[in-house]
Design a protein around this motif. Structure first.
Motif, PDB file in Angstrom:
ATOM      1  N   GLY A  73       5.748  -6.231  11.855  1.00 13.04           N
ATOM      2  CA  GLY A  73       7.013  -6.023  12.552  1.00 13.04           C
ATOM      3  C   GLY A  73       7.822  -4.863  12.018  1.00 13.04           C
ATOM      4  N   LEU A  74       7.244  -4.075  11.109  1.00  9.12           N
ATOM      5  CA  LEU A  74       7.964  -2.968  10.495  1.00  9.12           C
ATOM      6  C   LEU A  74       7.940  -1.705  11.346  1.00  9.12           C
ATOM      7  CD1 LEU A  74       6.698  -3.548   6.880  1.00  9.12           C
ATOM      8  CD2 LEU A  74       9.054  -3.806   7.680  1.00  9.12           C
ATOM      9  N   VAL A  75       7.006  -1.636  12.271  1.00 10.83           N
ATOM     10  CA  VAL A  75       6.843  -0.473  13.129  1.00 10.83           C
ATOM     11  C   VAL A  75       6.610  -0.966  14.555  1.00 10.83           C
ATOM     12  CG1 VAL A  75       5.299   1.478  13.643  1.00 10.83           C
ATOM     13  CG2 VAL A  75       5.945   1.004  11.294  1.00 10.83           C
ATOM     14  N   THR A  76       7.199  -0.272  15.502  1.00  9.78           N
ATOM     15  CA  THR A  76       6.933  -0.545  16.911  1.00  9.78           C
ATOM     16  C   THR A  76       6.267   0.683  17.506  1.00  9.78           C
ATOM     17  OG1 THR A  76       9.121   0.246  17.588  1.00  9.78           O
ATOM     18  CG2 THR A  76       8.893  -2.118  17.134  1.00  9.78           C
ATOM     19  N   GLN A  77       5.584   0.473  18.611  1.00 11.90           N
ATOM     20  CA  GLN A  77       4.934   1.597  19.270  1.00 11.90           C
ATOM     21  C   GLN A  77       5.202   1.543  20.764  1.00 11.90           C
ATOM     22  OE1 GLN A  77       0.642   1.648  19.680  1.00 11.90           O
ATOM     23  NE2 GLN A  77       0.529  -0.497  19.057  1.00 11.90           N
TER      24      GLN A  77
ATOM     25  N   ASP B 103       0.838  -1.204   0.000  1.00  7.54           N
ATOM     26  CA  ASP B 103       0.000   0.000   0.000  1.00  7.54           C
ATOM     27  C   ASP B 103       0.872   1.254   0.000  1.00  7.54           C
ATOM     28  OD1 ASP B 103      -1.445   2.248   1.660  1.00  7.54           O
ATOM     29  OD2 ASP B 103      -2.999   0.960   0.788  1.00  7.54           O
ATOM     30  N   PRO B 104       0.619   2.204  -0.912  1.00  6.54           N
ATOM     31  CA  PRO B 104       1.455   3.412  -0.985  1.00  6.54           C
ATOM     32  C   PRO B 104       1.384   4.276   0.279  1.00  6.54           C
ATOM     33  CG  PRO B 104      -0.327   3.498  -2.612  1.00  6.54           C
ATOM     34  CD  PRO B 104      -0.379   2.153  -1.977  1.00  6.54           C
ATOM     35  N   THR B 105       0.264   4.279   0.967  1.00  6.16           N
ATOM     36  CA  THR B 105       0.173   5.051   2.208  1.00  6.16           C
ATOM     37  C   THR B 105       1.095   4.457   3.266  1.00  6.16           C
ATOM     38  OG1 THR B 105      -2.100   5.713   1.741  1.00  6.16           O
ATOM     39  CG2 THR B 105      -1.374   5.850   4.040  1.00  6.16           C
ATOM     40  N   ARG B 106       1.121   3.140   3.365  1.00  6.43           N
ATOM     41  CA  ARG B 106       1.995   2.499   4.351  1.00  6.43           C
ATOM     42  C   ARG B 106       3.465   2.715   4.005  1.00  6.43           C
ATOM     43  NH1 ARG B 106      -2.526  -1.185   4.549  1.00  6.43           N
ATOM     44  NH2 ARG B 106      -1.627  -2.650   3.076  1.00  6.43           N
ATOM     45  N   ARG B 107       3.797   2.689   2.717  1.00  9.87           N
ATOM     46  CA  ARG B 107       5.186   2.978   2.335  1.00  9.87           C
ATOM     47  C   ARG B 107       5.549   4.415   2.695  1.00  9.87           C
ATOM     48  NH1 ARG B 107       3.564   0.251  -2.391  1.00  9.87           N
ATOM     49  NH2 ARG B 107       3.640   2.199  -3.569  1.00  9.87           N
ATOM     50  N   ALA B 108       4.608   5.335   2.501  1.00 11.47           N
ATOM     51  CA  ALA B 108       4.856   6.739   2.849  1.00 11.47           C
ATOM     52  C   ALA B 108       5.022   6.900   4.358  1.00 11.47           C
ATOM     53  CB  ALA B 108       3.724   7.619   2.331  1.00 11.47           C
ATOM     54  N   ILE B 109       4.259   6.160   5.138  1.00  7.67           N
ATOM     55  CA  ILE B 109       4.420   6.201   6.592  1.00  7.67           C
ATOM     56  C   ILE B 109       5.806   5.699   6.974  1.00  7.67           C
ATOM     57  CG2 ILE B 109       3.646   5.136   8.754  1.00  7.67           C
ATOM     58  CD1 ILE B 109       0.760   5.281   7.587  1.00  7.67           C
ATOM     59  N   LEU B 110       6.241   4.608   6.372  1.00  6.95           N
ATOM     60  CA  LEU B 110       7.587   4.096   6.655  1.00  6.95           C
ATOM     61  C   LEU B 110       8.643   5.134   6.293  1.00  6.95           C
ATOM     62  CD1 LEU B 110       7.291   0.410   5.397  1.00  6.95           C
ATOM     63  CD2 LEU B 110       7.335   1.213   7.768  1.00  6.95           C
TER      64      LEU B 110
ATOM     65  N   HIS C 137      -3.561   1.602   9.215  1.00  9.19           N
ATOM     66  CA  HIS C 137      -2.319   1.366   8.468  1.00  9.19           C
ATOM     67  C   HIS C 137      -1.171   1.060   9.426  1.00  9.19           C
ATOM     68  CE1 HIS C 137      -3.614   2.194   4.383  1.00  9.19           C
ATOM     69  NE2 HIS C 137      -4.168   3.341   4.765  1.00  9.19           N
ATOM     70  N   LEU C 138      -1.090   1.807  10.508  1.00  6.93           N
ATOM     71  CA  LEU C 138      -0.036   1.574  11.498  1.00  6.93           C
ATOM     72  C   LEU C 138      -0.168   0.198  12.140  1.00  6.93           C
ATOM     73  CD1 LEU C 138       0.130   5.125  13.047  1.00  6.93           C
ATOM     74  CD2 LEU C 138       2.028   3.943  11.919  1.00  6.93           C
ATOM     75  N   GLN C 139      -1.391  -0.247  12.375  1.00  6.70           N
ATOM     76  CA  GLN C 139      -1.611  -1.569  12.953  1.00  6.70           C
ATOM     77  C   GLN C 139      -1.071  -2.659  12.028  1.00  6.70           C
ATOM     78  OE1 GLN C 139      -2.664  -2.342  15.991  1.00  6.70           O
ATOM     79  NE2 GLN C 139      -2.303  -4.491  15.529  1.00  6.70           N
ATOM     80  N   ILE C 140      -1.320  -2.525  10.736  1.00  4.59           N
ATOM     81  CA  ILE C 140      -0.811  -3.499   9.758  1.00  4.59           C
ATOM     82  C   ILE C 140       0.712  -3.492   9.754  1.00  4.59           C
ATOM     83  CG2 ILE C 140      -0.668  -4.006   7.277  1.00  4.59           C
ATOM     84  CD1 ILE C 140      -3.643  -3.004   7.156  1.00  4.59           C
TER      85      ILE C 140
END
Length: 105
Positions: A53-57, A11-18, A45-48
């Motif tokens: 494992g690409l994002v931690t919170q 998803d382009p939004t998730r890539r942009a978030i990364l 998107h952050l949950q996905i």
């Protein structure tokens, strides 16, 4: 069970978030600023990304702070690397063709 990394980055939004998280950890409101979508949509998107494992919170008071975890992207790099030889061969062939074409002119 971890989420699918390839599906997460499809998803382009998730890539942009990364991409935004490469600059450092950020709260969800700051991450959501450039996107024309609701905070709940960004949170999905952050949950996905978290499931993959690409994002931690972490919690800081009432805020959730998100941080990039690039290690799982090694799986993507390994998969893509199998195609490097293919593309290098194509580029080599193109270079040879262009050299032959230019020397015939």
């Amino acid at each position: 069970m971890r989420g699918d990394i390839f599906q997460a980055i499809a998803d382009p939004t998730r890539r942009a978030i990364l991409d935004r998280l490469r600059d450092g950890e950020q709260p969800v409101k700051q991450l959501a600023e450039p996107f024309a979508m609701s905070l709940p949509a960004i949170s999905q998107h952050l949950q996905i990304l978290c499931e993959a494992g690409l994002v931690t919170q972490r919690r800081l008071g009432r805020q959730r702070i998100y941080q990039l975890n690039p290690e799982p992207l090694q799986q993507v790099k390994n998969w893509v690397s199998h195609y490097e030889q293919f593309w290098q061969a194509k580029l080599d062939n193109l270079g040879e063709y262009l050299e032959e074409s230019c020397s015939e002119s």
